[in-house]
Design an enzyme around this catalytic site. Structure first.
Site, PDB file in Angstrom:
ATOM      1  N   ASP A  41     106.349  54.391  67.550  1.00 59.21           N
ATOM      2  CA  ASP A  41     105.845  53.100  67.899  1.00 59.21           C
ATOM      3  C   ASP A  41     104.763  52.448  67.987  1.00 59.21           C
ATOM      4  O   ASP A  41     104.580  52.751  68.581  1.00 59.21           O
ATOM      5  CB  ASP A  41     106.533  52.253  67.544  1.00 59.21           C
ATOM      6  CG  ASP A  41     107.477  51.006  67.265  1.00 59.21           C
ATOM      7  OD1 ASP A  41     106.416  50.519  66.131  1.00 59.21           O
ATOM      8  OD2 ASP A  41     107.933  49.887  67.421  1.00 59.21           O
ATOM      9  N   ASP A  72     103.375  48.427  67.696  1.00 61.90           N
ATOM     10  CA  ASP A  72     103.534  47.426  68.159  1.00 61.90           C
ATOM     11  C   ASP A  72     105.120  47.470  69.242  1.00 61.90           C
ATOM     12  O   ASP A  72     106.224  47.838  68.323  1.00 61.90           O
ATOM     13  CB  ASP A  72     104.275  46.229  67.171  1.00 61.90           C
ATOM     14  CG  ASP A  72     102.696  45.387  66.511  1.00 61.90           C
ATOM     15  OD1 ASP A  72     102.334  44.953  67.505  1.00 61.90           O
ATOM     16  OD2 ASP A  72     102.717  45.545  65.535  1.00 61.90           O
ATOM     17  N   LYS A 101     109.519  52.034  57.774  1.00 65.10           N
ATOM     18  CA  LYS A 101     110.709  51.784  58.943  1.00 65.10           C
ATOM     19  C   LYS A 101     112.212  51.306  58.632  1.00 65.10           C
ATOM     20  O   LYS A 101     111.785  50.234  58.184  1.00 65.10           O
ATOM     21  CB  LYS A 101     110.920  51.948  60.456  1.00 65.10           C
ATOM     22  CG  LYS A 101     109.697  53.263  60.811  1.00 65.10           C
ATOM     23  CD  LYS A 101     109.193  53.148  61.927  1.00 65.10           C
ATOM     24  CE  LYS A 101     108.193  52.046  62.687  1.00 65.10           C
ATOM     25  NZ  LYS A 101     108.031  51.513  63.714  1.00 65.10           N
ATOM     26  N   ASP A 124     110.436  50.353  69.833  1.00 59.49           N
ATOM     27  CA  ASP A 124     111.408  49.274  70.475  1.00 59.49           C
ATOM     28  C   ASP A 124     111.881  48.351  70.260  1.00 59.49           C
ATOM     29  O   ASP A 124     113.064  47.285  70.343  1.00 59.49           O
ATOM     30  CB  ASP A 124     110.197  48.770  71.309  1.00 59.49           C
ATOM     31  CG  ASP A 124     109.385  47.784  70.006  1.00 59.49           C
ATOM     32  OD1 ASP A 124     109.168  47.463  68.965  1.00 59.49           O
ATOM     33  OD2 ASP A 124     108.826  46.174  70.532  1.00 59.49           O
TER      34      ASP A 124
HETATM   35 MG   LIG Z   1     108.183  47.559  67.160  1.00 61.15          MG
END
Ligand SMILES: [Mg+2]
Length: 412
Positions: A12, A14, A183, A207
């Site tokens: 991922d 961000d 996602k 995250d």
């Molecule tokens: Mg993220």
């Protein structure tokens, strides 16, 4: 160490590699070490605004090596998904980058004509009129496609509304449910996995449990969460529980860390739990009533949902009256069944629901058997020792439970 356990890393962006314009501590070094070790890398982001090339350039500007074909954005994934589905024209609620990805896939982005699909992404310049136009087109028959349904994304100093906030507006206005590509939906993961050589040991690092971890688990791969502490969900079987937790990407190289093995369950992750009823109805010869449902073409006990304000006894009586024209009285409870392997159903809309089903033994008090309801292909009584082969998997057990507690008084 975790890095040695895998050949390919789906990362991922961000909250894992950067937040806004700031690279996260250790990210560049960790990514460099993964490359030195010959690991395959794919960046999976639900940011629908930039193109793959723009993101590769942004990463390069932050000192992270990345090729455009290693970047899998939900915008590009949506374009690929629609191209494979044969969609040729779309109306876009979203950025110039999302439009560019769709056009590069050979899909016409239209503003005035009627499109085949409405693609909902997000950017900072959206307004009420975009939501109005998207809603009208969906009402007129265009497919409703969301690049993702993330509620918020991290920015320096807090959270900002993400695509899901815009999708929710269109959903509220239309009462329709979108097809979701990014996602945690499967299409994005399938595209990422298809871009890797076969037989690789793949892991997702993200995250967000609801997006990165859930998506990886639905796709059958383990997931590492980047977080200060692991999340706490009520059950161990929750698909959003990560298999390992790290604070920064450099922890991938910390000696002694290992990962829990993820075994993909046979059922999809349900979005909600709902009460249901099923009926064991015997005729005078001790034969059991089965119905062949139109949605799956299989025989099974009559079943249905409990509606608001209704008791389970009322629900089972209503289902039998509506579906097969019989009036029934409940004699007793057979059992309450909730095992997800058999009780998670996926509706044609894509919604997965886990039912907690009260199975009730019933006797016929009136009416006449018919099978003219739209949801029912056929209805008939079968001897318990000569049931159809394509019976729904859990029903032989429910029937056995019903008959095991049977007394002569119930078989008339
Ligand atoms: Mg993220």
């Amino acid at each position: 160490m975790l890095a040695e356990q895998f050949d390919a890393f789906l990362l991922d962006l961000d909250g894992v590699v950067y937040i806004g314009a700031e690279l996260l501590p250790g990210a560049a070094e960790a990514l460099g070490r993964l490359r030195e070790a010959g690991k395959a890398i794919r960046f999976l982001t639900n940011d629908p605004r930039p193109t793959r090339s723009e993101l590769a350039e942004r990463l390069a500007g932050l000192g992270v090596e990345a090729r455009a074909d290693e970047v899998i954005t939900c915008g590009w994934a949506t374009a690929e998904f629609l191209r494979r589905e044969g969609v040729r024209s779309v109306f876009v609620v979203g950025s110039a980058g999302l439009r560019a990805e769709l056009e590069q896939a050979g899909i016409a982005v239209v503003d005035r004509e009627r499109p085949e699909a409405v693609v909902v992404g997000a950017d900072e310049h959206l307004g009420y009129l975009d939501i109005l136009r998207a809603s009208r087109l969906i009402h007129q028959g265009a497919r409703f496609v969301a690049v993702n349904v993330d509620g918020a994304f991290p920015v320096p100093g807090g959270l900002a509304p993400a695509t899901g906030a815009v999708v929710s507006a269109v959903q509220a206005a239309t009462g329709r449910r979108p097809i979701v590509v990014g996602k945690p939906s499967l299409p994005m993961f399938e595209l990422a996995l298809a871009s890797l050589p076969g037989r690789q040991r793949v892991v997702m690092v993200g995250d967000t449990p609801e997006s990165d971890v859930l998506g990886a688990h639905q796709a059958g791969i383990p997931a590492i969460l980047v977080a200060e502490e692991p999340p706490r969900y009520p059950t161990a079987g929750d698909f959003r529980n990560p298999d390992a937790c790290i604070r920064t990407l450099l922890d991938l190289f910390e000696p002694g860390r290992s990962i829990r093995q993820w075994t993909r369950p046979s059922h999809p992750w349900p979005e909600r739990v709902a009460p249901g009823v099923a009926a064991v109805v015997l005729d005078g010869d001790g034969r059991v009533l089965l119905v062949k449902r139109a949605d799956n073409g299989r025989w099974g006990l009559p079943m249905g949902q409990v509606e608001r304000g209704e008791t389970v006894a009322e629900a089972v009586a209503r289902e039998l009256r509506e579906e097969v024209g019989l009036e029934v009285r409940v004699l007793r409870l057979v059992g309450v069944y909730s095992e997800p392997a058999s009780q998670v159903f996926v509706y044609p809309s894509g919604e997965a629901v886990q039912f907690v089903t009260c199975c009730l033994l019933c006797e016929i008090s009136g009416g006449a058997l018919r099978a003219d309801d739209a949801e029912i292909l056929d209805a008939a009584f079968f001897p318990p020792d000569a049931l159809p082969d394509d019976l729904l998997s859990m029903h032989p057990r429910w029937l056995a439970d019903a008959l095991a507690g049977q007394t002569a008084a119930f078989v008339r």
